[in-house]
Design a protein around this motif. Structure first.
Motif, PDB file in Angstrom:
ATOM      1  N   ASN A  10      -3.534   0.180 -17.520  1.00  0.00           N
ATOM      2  CA  ASN A  10      -2.833   1.218 -16.898  1.00  0.00           C
ATOM      3  C   ASN A  10      -1.720   1.478 -17.961  1.00  0.00           C
ATOM      4  O   ASN A  10      -0.778   0.746 -18.029  1.00  0.00           O
ATOM      5  CB  ASN A  10      -2.446   0.695 -15.608  1.00  0.00           C
ATOM      6  CG  ASN A  10      -1.784   1.974 -14.770  1.00  0.00           C
ATOM      7  OD1 ASN A  10      -1.279   2.992 -15.338  1.00  0.00           O
ATOM      8  ND2 ASN A  10      -1.916   2.057 -13.240  1.00  0.00           N
ATOM      9  N   LYS A  30      -6.430  -8.755 -12.241  1.00  0.00           N
ATOM     10  CA  LYS A  30      -7.443  -9.306 -11.587  1.00  0.00           C
ATOM     11  C   LYS A  30      -8.312  -9.813 -12.747  1.00  0.00           C
ATOM     12  O   LYS A  30      -8.461  -9.574 -13.828  1.00  0.00           O
ATOM     13  CB  LYS A  30      -8.525  -8.261 -10.829  1.00  0.00           C
ATOM     14  CG  LYS A  30      -7.729  -7.922  -9.404  1.00  0.00           C
ATOM     15  CD  LYS A  30      -8.786  -7.299  -8.633  1.00  0.00           C
ATOM     16  CE  LYS A  30      -8.104  -6.771  -7.349  1.00  0.00           C
ATOM     17  NZ  LYS A  30      -9.007  -6.196  -6.409  1.00  0.00           N
ATOM     18  N   SER A  36      -6.159 -14.423 -10.215  1.00  0.00           N
ATOM     19  CA  SER A  36      -5.167 -13.714 -10.739  1.00  0.00           C
ATOM     20  C   SER A  36      -4.142 -14.126 -11.345  1.00  0.00           C
ATOM     21  O   SER A  36      -4.156 -15.344 -11.471  1.00  0.00           O
ATOM     22  CB  SER A  36      -5.034 -12.742  -9.382  1.00  0.00           C
ATOM     23  OG  SER A  36      -4.102 -11.729  -9.769  1.00  0.00           O
ATOM     24  N   ARG A  60      -6.418  -5.588  -2.015  1.00  0.00           N
ATOM     25  CA  ARG A  60      -5.648  -4.520  -1.556  1.00  0.00           C
ATOM     26  C   ARG A  60      -5.730  -3.821  -0.471  1.00  0.00           C
ATOM     27  O   ARG A  60      -5.704  -2.724  -0.062  1.00  0.00           O
ATOM     28  CB  ARG A  60      -5.855  -3.409  -2.780  1.00  0.00           C
ATOM     29  CG  ARG A  60      -5.495  -3.559  -4.396  1.00  0.00           C
ATOM     30  CD  ARG A  60      -5.787  -2.544  -5.187  1.00  0.00           C
ATOM     31  NE  ARG A  60      -4.762  -1.747  -5.159  1.00  0.00           N
ATOM     32  CZ  ARG A  60      -4.854  -0.420  -4.771  1.00  0.00           C
ATOM     33  NH1 ARG A  60      -6.036   0.089  -4.686  1.00  0.00           N
ATOM     34  NH2 ARG A  60      -3.848   0.336  -5.079  1.00  0.00           N
ATOM     35  N   THR A  63      -0.900  -2.566   0.368  1.00  0.00           N
ATOM     36  CA  THR A  63      -0.457  -2.133  -0.961  1.00  0.00           C
ATOM     37  C   THR A  63       0.929  -2.138  -0.994  1.00  0.00           C
ATOM     38  O   THR A  63       1.588  -1.650  -0.016  1.00  0.00           O
ATOM     39  CB  THR A  63      -1.123  -0.944  -1.243  1.00  0.00           C
ATOM     40  OG1 THR A  63      -0.763   0.226  -0.345  1.00  0.00           O
ATOM     41  CG2 THR A  63      -2.637  -0.881  -1.697  1.00  0.00           C
ATOM     42  N   ASN A 122       0.696  -4.343  -6.319  1.00  0.00           N
ATOM     43  CA  ASN A 122      -0.702  -3.924  -6.404  1.00  0.00           C
ATOM     44  C   ASN A 122      -0.959  -2.365  -5.780  1.00  0.00           C
ATOM     45  O   ASN A 122      -1.898  -2.023  -5.401  1.00  0.00           O
ATOM     46  CB  ASN A 122      -1.821  -4.876  -5.471  1.00  0.00           C
ATOM     47  CG  ASN A 122      -1.372  -4.602  -3.756  1.00  0.00           C
ATOM     48  OD1 ASN A 122      -0.404  -3.872  -3.388  1.00  0.00           O
ATOM     49  ND2 ASN A 122      -2.167  -5.106  -2.917  1.00  0.00           N
ATOM     50  N   ASP A 124      -1.038   0.018  -7.604  1.00  0.00           N
ATOM     51  CA  ASP A 124      -1.899   0.543  -8.549  1.00  0.00           C
ATOM     52  C   ASP A 124      -2.856  -0.140  -9.201  1.00  0.00           C
ATOM     53  O   ASP A 124      -2.656  -1.275  -8.996  1.00  0.00           O
ATOM     54  CB  ASP A 124      -1.216   1.551  -9.646  1.00  0.00           C
ATOM     55  CG  ASP A 124      -1.911   2.711 -10.216  1.00  0.00           C
ATOM     56  OD1 ASP A 124      -2.912   2.745 -10.182  1.00  0.00           O
ATOM     57  OD2 ASP A 124      -1.120   3.478 -10.780  1.00  0.00           O
ATOM     58  N   HIS A 125      -3.883   0.061  -9.937  1.00  0.00           N
ATOM     59  CA  HIS A 125      -4.701  -0.699 -10.646  1.00  0.00           C
ATOM     60  C   HIS A 125      -3.888  -0.794 -11.877  1.00  0.00           C
ATOM     61  O   HIS A 125      -4.155   0.176 -12.657  1.00  0.00           O
ATOM     62  CB  HIS A 125      -6.015   0.122 -10.780  1.00  0.00           C
ATOM     63  CG  HIS A 125      -6.822  -0.099  -9.499  1.00  0.00           C
ATOM     64  ND1 HIS A 125      -7.302  -1.173  -8.742  1.00  0.00           N
ATOM     65  CD2 HIS A 125      -7.092   1.116  -8.444  1.00  0.00           C
ATOM     66  CE1 HIS A 125      -7.875  -0.600  -7.469  1.00  0.00           C
ATOM     67  NE2 HIS A 125      -7.642   0.529  -7.370  1.00  0.00           N
ATOM     68  N   TYR A 126      -3.745  -2.138 -12.200  1.00  0.00           N
ATOM     69  CA  TYR A 126      -3.164  -2.345 -13.460  1.00  0.00           C
ATOM     70  C   TYR A 126      -3.671  -2.835 -14.663  1.00  0.00           C
ATOM     71  O   TYR A 126      -3.466  -2.705 -15.880  1.00  0.00           O
ATOM     72  CB  TYR A 126      -1.717  -3.111 -13.324  1.00  0.00           C
ATOM     73  CG  TYR A 126      -0.763  -2.458 -12.470  1.00  0.00           C
ATOM     74  CD1 TYR A 126       0.063  -1.684 -13.104  1.00  0.00           C
ATOM     75  CD2 TYR A 126      -0.335  -2.582 -11.155  1.00  0.00           C
ATOM     76  CE1 TYR A 126       1.253  -0.808 -12.206  1.00  0.00           C
ATOM     77  CE2 TYR A 126       0.641  -1.843 -10.384  1.00  0.00           C
ATOM     78  CZ  TYR A 126       1.209  -0.972 -11.059  1.00  0.00           C
ATOM     79  OH  TYR A 126       2.040  -0.295 -10.274  1.00  0.00           O
ATOM     80  N   ASN A 156     -15.260  -0.922 -14.942  1.00  0.00           N
ATOM     81  CA  ASN A 156     -14.169   0.114 -14.185  1.00  0.00           C
ATOM     82  C   ASN A 156     -13.578   1.049 -14.975  1.00  0.00           C
ATOM     83  O   ASN A 156     -13.398   2.277 -14.640  1.00  0.00           O
ATOM     84  CB  ASN A 156     -13.108  -0.824 -13.655  1.00  0.00           C
ATOM     85  CG  ASN A 156     -13.719  -1.733 -12.490  1.00  0.00           C
ATOM     86  OD1 ASN A 156     -13.914  -1.293 -11.352  1.00  0.00           O
ATOM     87  ND2 ASN A 156     -14.120  -2.940 -12.871  1.00  0.00           N
ATOM     88  N   ASP A 157     -13.225   0.828 -16.188  1.00  0.00           N
ATOM     89  CA  ASP A 157     -12.242   1.570 -17.116  1.00  0.00           C
ATOM     90  C   ASP A 157     -12.765   1.741 -18.430  1.00  0.00           C
ATOM     91  O   ASP A 157     -13.962   0.880 -18.840  1.00  0.00           O
ATOM     92  CB  ASP A 157     -10.915   1.057 -17.065  1.00  0.00           C
ATOM     93  CG  ASP A 157     -10.097   0.863 -15.850  1.00  0.00           C
ATOM     94  OD1 ASP A 157      -9.669   1.992 -15.279  1.00  0.00           O
ATOM     95  OD2 ASP A 157     -10.067  -0.254 -15.137  1.00  0.00           O
TER      96      ASP A 157
END
Length: 430
Positions: A10, A30, A36, A60, A63, A122, A124-126, A156-157
């Motif tokens: 992110n 994650k 984690s 999450r 949050t 959490n 946002d997705h970091y 995911n990214d």
């Protein structure tokens, strides 16, 4: 403070954390499992304690930013706050510390003794963090863990690689995992999916052939008639009570041409994948184990699901002698599967284009596990032997309702009913 095995995906991570204005704060990272970069509990010996709070934060379910007893691997420390002078990773600099000689435990206990809260966010997705290597682990083991986390990120990214660093990155030699061919079905108008899958194959060392899918947007009744495609008169989507869509027809035809190629090429075994899948950790190793097991046990099979939506799990039984295979009951989705030459022949010889249903309805019909007797009546020979890996090795990248979810089969025009089918439907309604 950032560990080398933490991946911040992110670009707003630093800005977000600074804006919280806390002394110590971490982004939730994650792994490819439940690991984690925070603890939600610590026992009296200063070691990890599993709590329900951990699950709520990790998944999450709630949050925000949470006060926890431990953060590590990616930690922002605000040195503008005078209390930060009381923090240390070295137990020699802490007052009244009787814990183990461990950097992150020293930091956590020292912060607690100084009244400094530790927060994990959490909101946002970091990003991601690797699972630590065991003491007896080797560099080769570490590379496998790195591949797992890179695969998880690509699930995911995006994972861009700097041009300056390309020459330092090595990829495994590509192969087909022990089968004759691996196919990946992709629509030309979904280049982002193709790019992601090709990058995943590169990371996993998979050599695959990309198959340009039939696009439901370009199909029409005239094309279907010329190809000899006829929709099963009784078919109606069980959930939406609608006829087939052009997208579903395109999906079926995309699988159908591969089945024919398997027969024509006289392949023994192939793997067929769709382009919207995410791979489980150790995917290569698990597939090769399954294939080895198939060779050793030598039981009959035609098709093996690698991923699916299980609809009647209670009706399934384990395959005798197998560690990871079950006899599949009624299932949906054709995300990925192993197909034998005999299975391809059964799928084609049943002449499905003359009484077409969606491909994930067709497979259980031929396996005689489908609940619709009137649909099965169109296919008197129903001897397709379908197994499934358990646990599953691939899953969808997105589920219905998820942000970013796209369905090129459901979000498509309806196949118009011919006059014969339309009259039959009217009689049924009356």
């Amino acid at each position: 403070m950032l560990d080398a095995d933490a991946f911040l995906t992110n670009p707003n991570t630093l800005d977000n954390l600074v804006s919280k204005d806390e002394i110590v704060i971490s982004p939730l990272l994650k792994s490819d499992g439940m690991y984690s970069n925070f603890w939600a509990g610590m026992n009296t010996d200063y070691y990890y304690l599993r709590t329900e709070k951990y699950d709520r934060i990790f998944f999450r379910e709630e949050t925000g930013c949470f006060d926890v007893p431990m953060v590590h691997s990616a930690v922002l420390i605000n040195l503008r706050k005078s209390a930060s002078d009381l923090l240390s990773y070295d137990p020699r600099y802490l007052n009244q510390y009787d814990g183990p000689t461990d950097d992150i435990i020293s930091f956590a206990v020292g912060a607690k003794n100084s009244g400094i809260p530790l927060f994990v966010c959490n909101d946002d997705h970091y990003g991601f963090v690797m699972i630590p290597l065991e003491k007896e682990g080797t560099i080769a083991d570490d590379l496998v863990l790195l591949t797992n986390i890179k695969t998880e990120i690509l699930n995911n990214d995006d994972l861009p690689l700097s041009k300056d660093l390309e020459r330092y990155v090595q990829y495994p030699a590509e192969d087909t995992l022990g089968v004759d061919q691996i196919y990946m079905i992709n629509l030309l108008r979904r280049p982002e999916r193709r790019t992601r899958m090709l990058q995943l194959f590169k990371e996993l060392g998979i050599r695959a052939q990309t198959v340009d899918a039939f696009d439901g947007r370009t199909l029409n009744q005239s094309i279907l008639s010329d190809a000899g495609v006829e929709i099963m008169p009784e078919y109606s989507d069980p959930y939406h009570d609608r006829p087939m869509t052009m997208g579903e027809v395109g999906c079926f035809l995309s699988h159908y041409i591969i089945w024919n190629e398997v027969i024509e090429s006289d392949f023994e075994t192939v793997i067929i994948l769709e382009d919207d899948v995410r791979f489980e950790p150790f995917f290569r190793q698990k597939v090769k184990y399954i294939l080895t097991e198939l060779d050793n046990l030598r039981f009959e099979w035609d098709l093996i699901y690698l991923g699916r939506k299980r609809l009647l799990e209670s009706a399934e039984s384990s395959v005798e002698g197998s560690k990871y295979l079950v006899r599949a009951a009624y299932s949906y989705w054709t995300l990925g599967y192993i197909l034998s030459r005999n299975g391809a022949r059964k799928l084609v010889e049943a002449e499905p284009l003359k009484k077409l249903v969606p491909v994930d309805e067709y497979l259980p019909i031929l396996a005689n596990t489908h609940p619709k007797k009137e649909w099965k009546a169109h296919y008197p020979k129903r001897d397709l032997i379908i197994l499934s890996v358990n646990p599953l090795l691939i899953h969808p990248t997105h589920y219905t309702g998820d942000q970013g979810y796209i369905s090129d089969t459901e979000d498509s025009t309806i196949v118009p009913l011919d006059e014969k089918t339309s009259q039959s439907r009217k009689r049924e309604e009356l």
